[in-house]
Design an enzyme around this catalytic site. Structure first.
Site, PDB file in Angstrom:
ATOM      1  N   PHE A 177      41.630  40.208  37.608  1.00  0.00           N
ATOM      2  CA  PHE A 177      40.266  39.661  37.556  1.00  0.00           C
ATOM      3  C   PHE A 177      39.376  40.242  38.652  1.00  0.00           C
ATOM      4  O   PHE A 177      38.624  39.519  39.295  1.00  0.00           O
ATOM      5  CB  PHE A 177      40.289  38.129  37.631  1.00  0.00           C
ATOM      6  CG  PHE A 177      41.253  37.489  36.672  1.00  0.00           C
ATOM      7  CD1 PHE A 177      40.986  37.463  35.314  1.00  0.00           C
ATOM      8  CD2 PHE A 177      42.440  36.934  37.121  1.00  0.00           C
ATOM      9  CE1 PHE A 177      41.883  36.886  34.420  1.00  0.00           C
ATOM     10  CE2 PHE A 177      43.342  36.354  36.245  1.00  0.00           C
ATOM     11  CZ  PHE A 177      43.060  36.333  34.885  1.00  0.00           C
ATOM     12  N   HIS A 178      39.440  41.562  38.841  1.00  0.00           N
ATOM     13  CA  HIS A 178      38.645  42.234  39.865  1.00  0.00           C
ATOM     14  C   HIS A 178      37.782  43.346  39.273  1.00  0.00           C
ATOM     15  O   HIS A 178      37.773  44.473  39.793  1.00  0.00           O
ATOM     16  CB  HIS A 178      39.560  42.838  40.938  1.00  0.00           C
ATOM     17  CG  HIS A 178      40.349  41.841  41.706  1.00  0.00           C
ATOM     18  ND1 HIS A 178      41.484  42.173  42.430  1.00  0.00           N
ATOM     19  CD2 HIS A 178      40.179  40.507  41.889  1.00  0.00           C
ATOM     20  CE1 HIS A 178      41.978  41.103  43.000  1.00  0.00           C
ATOM     21  NE2 HIS A 178      41.201  40.075  42.694  1.00  0.00           N
ATOM     22  N   PRO A 179      37.018  43.109  38.207  1.00  0.00           N
ATOM     23  CA  PRO A 179      36.191  44.182  37.651  1.00  0.00           C
ATOM     24  C   PRO A 179      35.048  44.547  38.600  1.00  0.00           C
ATOM     25  O   PRO A 179      34.427  43.672  39.198  1.00  0.00           O
ATOM     26  CB  PRO A 179      35.659  43.589  36.348  1.00  0.00           C
ATOM     27  CG  PRO A 179      35.634  42.107  36.592  1.00  0.00           C
ATOM     28  CD  PRO A 179      36.837  41.842  37.467  1.00  0.00           C
TER      29      PRO A 179
END
Length: 546
Positions: free
Chosen positions: A475-477
């Protein structure tokens, strides 16, 4: 929708779109001057849910459509034909209100690379004072760590024997102990540094926005979905947002600042007419400014999970079940340490794959809990442990594209996970080292059986197939409105975060990051918000002086 009546909803100096990690910082800093009027728009609700403040409550809000954007990526062969759920925060505080609370800055080389790409002011030495000002940390070298900032950064304390054994096993496998992985160097293993204070989550909202909400010059509007940025030719003038069934118009006399994250920021730009002209025409958006980099350069961390059955310890699996869980609830309600005070990861380990240069290129996390099947948060009955491992700086690149001019329609998201060969090799190396830690002599008293993937996975091809079939996002875009000089035709903002070719429009969130950093993104997103605030205020002060 554009033909519906739009209600005028005020004139402000600054309109901030997005009340997440960076947006809350901006709202605080820009409203410090009582003569400056600021409006903050957040698509999600207030962050007053009990589970948001409770560290272990992330299992209740993560995936809840009221508090998270439940996006999915496009499936590829390299993800086993699976779409990957890519959740993003949708409440005040954004991701910092629903994440695992890990606080990892990243490495010196990450930010020095940003500066080398043509972004003055963004080197490690230039950002270090901002990091220090952000945090309140009792330990660590004061050259690197802050003492009096609004964001409390503490160490996990969990004396179960297993976590210490895992740390010893990591040392046995060549990873040094490191008491401060946010200090001079990152490589090493230690109990996790987290944004938790007095057994409660510290989010960007609680640290920055909550102290400012009583200011008469700051207006916070929740459940307000921004549907368009308004322009007068190539000058941003305001925002249209939808609340309930009503459309509202807020005007900005100085600037509109977009802080919606790496998924929503590019699609808001695209539906508003800023982006690749070919895409804008396809979705029926007016071409306000042809800026092909909008939505490109998407990067994200892709992780593999190793799960083991354990023995000789009580894992969170058992403590989270009745009747023990009621004792844990009582402990938390009394402000005492228990499983409800814990983050996602209890131990962090950073190490080198041997496939690159510099500091660690792999990150792993460890927790004494497990679940093999079923809904997220449904723990196994027997004692278990889980490791997640991922490559720090993937070379794979993807994109985000709006599918129509309606912000209510989910965008197309394609990170192209594992597309680059090096990404695959580094992830396999990370899995192998993690297995070695779990089966080390230090872990012998606690490790029973590897449940996932299992001993049958041995060759590189088998490890890769396992990662393809079961891996997921961290969850690190980032990167979809990247920062760079105008000479880089794929850059979207300059080093002052101003959108190329557009007046009075800035972006301040993870989308401006040219490359993904060697850590979790919450810390750097708050720094981006602080840096943007200083850039904006410096510009205003310069105008007054002139």
């Amino acid at each position: 929708m554009e033909n519906r009546l739009v209600k005028d909803d005020g004139i402000y100096d600054y309109v901030i779109v997005g009340g997440g990690a960076a947006g809350c910082v901006l709202a605080n800093r820009l409203s410090e001057n009582p003569s400056t009027k600021v409006c903050l728009l957040e698509a999600g609700p207030d962050d007053n849910n009990l589970y948001i403040g409770m560290p272990a409550g992330f299992v209740k809000v993560s995936g809840n459509a009221r508090y998270t954007w439940n996006f999915s990526t496009e499936a590829t062969a390299l993800t086993g034909g699976r779409p990957i759920g890519l959740l993003q925060g949708k409440t005040l505080g954004g991701g910092t209100s629903v994440n695992g609370m890990a606080f990892n800055r990243g490495q010196r080389a990450d930010f020095d690379e940003w500066a080398a790409l043509g972004n003055p002011g963004w080197s490690y030495d230039e950002l270090l004072p901002v990091f220090r000002d952000l945090e309140s940390r009792e330990s660590g070298d004061p050259h690197y760590r802050g003492r009096n900032g609004p964001v409390a950064v503490t160490d996990v304390k969990w004396n179960d024997g297993l976590c210490e054994a895992f740390i010893n096993g990591s040392v046995e496998c060549g990873i040094p102990r490191n008491s401060d992985t946010n200090g001079e160097r990152q490589e090493g293993v230690t109990f996790s540094q987290v944004t938790i204070k007095n057994n409660r989550r510290v989010s960007s909202s609680s640290a920055f926005l909550r102290p400012a909400r009583s200011r008469h010059n700051l207006r916070v509007v929740t459940e307000a979905l921004a549907t368009r940025v308004l322009f007068d030719h190539k000058r941003a003038t305001g925002v249209i947002y939808q609340r309930g069934e009503t459309l509202h118009r807020v005007q900005a006399t100085r600037e509109v600042v977009i802080a919606c994250g790496a998924i929503n920021t590019p699609r808001l730009l695209q539906v508003s007419g800023v982006g690749d002209a070919r895409l804008l025409k396809e979705i029926g958006a007016p071409v306000v400014h042809d800026l092909p980099g909008v939505g490109s350069n998407l990067q994200d961390h892709y992780m593999a999970l190793l799960v083991a059955r354990g023995r000789n310890f009580r894992s969170i699996n058992q403590l989270a079940r009745a009747p023990q869980v009621w004792w844990q609830v009582l402990l938390w309600s009394m402000g005492m340490q228990g499983i409800l005070s814990l983050p996602v990861a209890l131990v962090h380990y950073f190490f080198k794959s041997g496939l690159g240069n510099g500091d660690a290129d792999i990150q792993g996390i460890f927790t004494p809990a497990s679940h093999m099947t079923g809904e997220q948060g449904t723990l196994d009955k027997a004692a278990g442990m889980t490791c997640a491992v991922w490559q720090h700086r993937p070379l794979s690149r993807g994109h985000v594209k709006a599918r129509s001019i309606q912000m209510s329609e989910t965008p197309l998201i394609q990170p192209n996970y594992l597309d680059h060969e090096l990404d695959r090799k580094v992830l396999i190396a990370g899995c192998r080292r993690t297995r070695a830690i779990l089966t080390s002599s230090a872990m012998k008293a606690y490790f029973d059986t590897e449940m996932m993937p299992g001993d049958f996975v041995q060759s590189d091809d088998e490890w890769l197939d396992f990662a393809r079939q079961t891996g997921s996002t961290v969850f690190h875009p980032v990167g979809t409105a990247k920062m760079g000089p105008a000479s880089d035709t794929m850059s979207v903002v300059d080093s002052s975060l101003r959108v190329h070719g557009i007046q009075n429009l800035r972006i301040a969130d993870s989308s401006i990051m040219p490359t993904l950093t060697s850590g979790n993104t919450a810390a750097i997103c708050m720094v981006i918000g602080e840096k943007a605030s200083r850039l904006i205020l410096d510009r205003q002060n310069a105008k007054r002086a002139a």
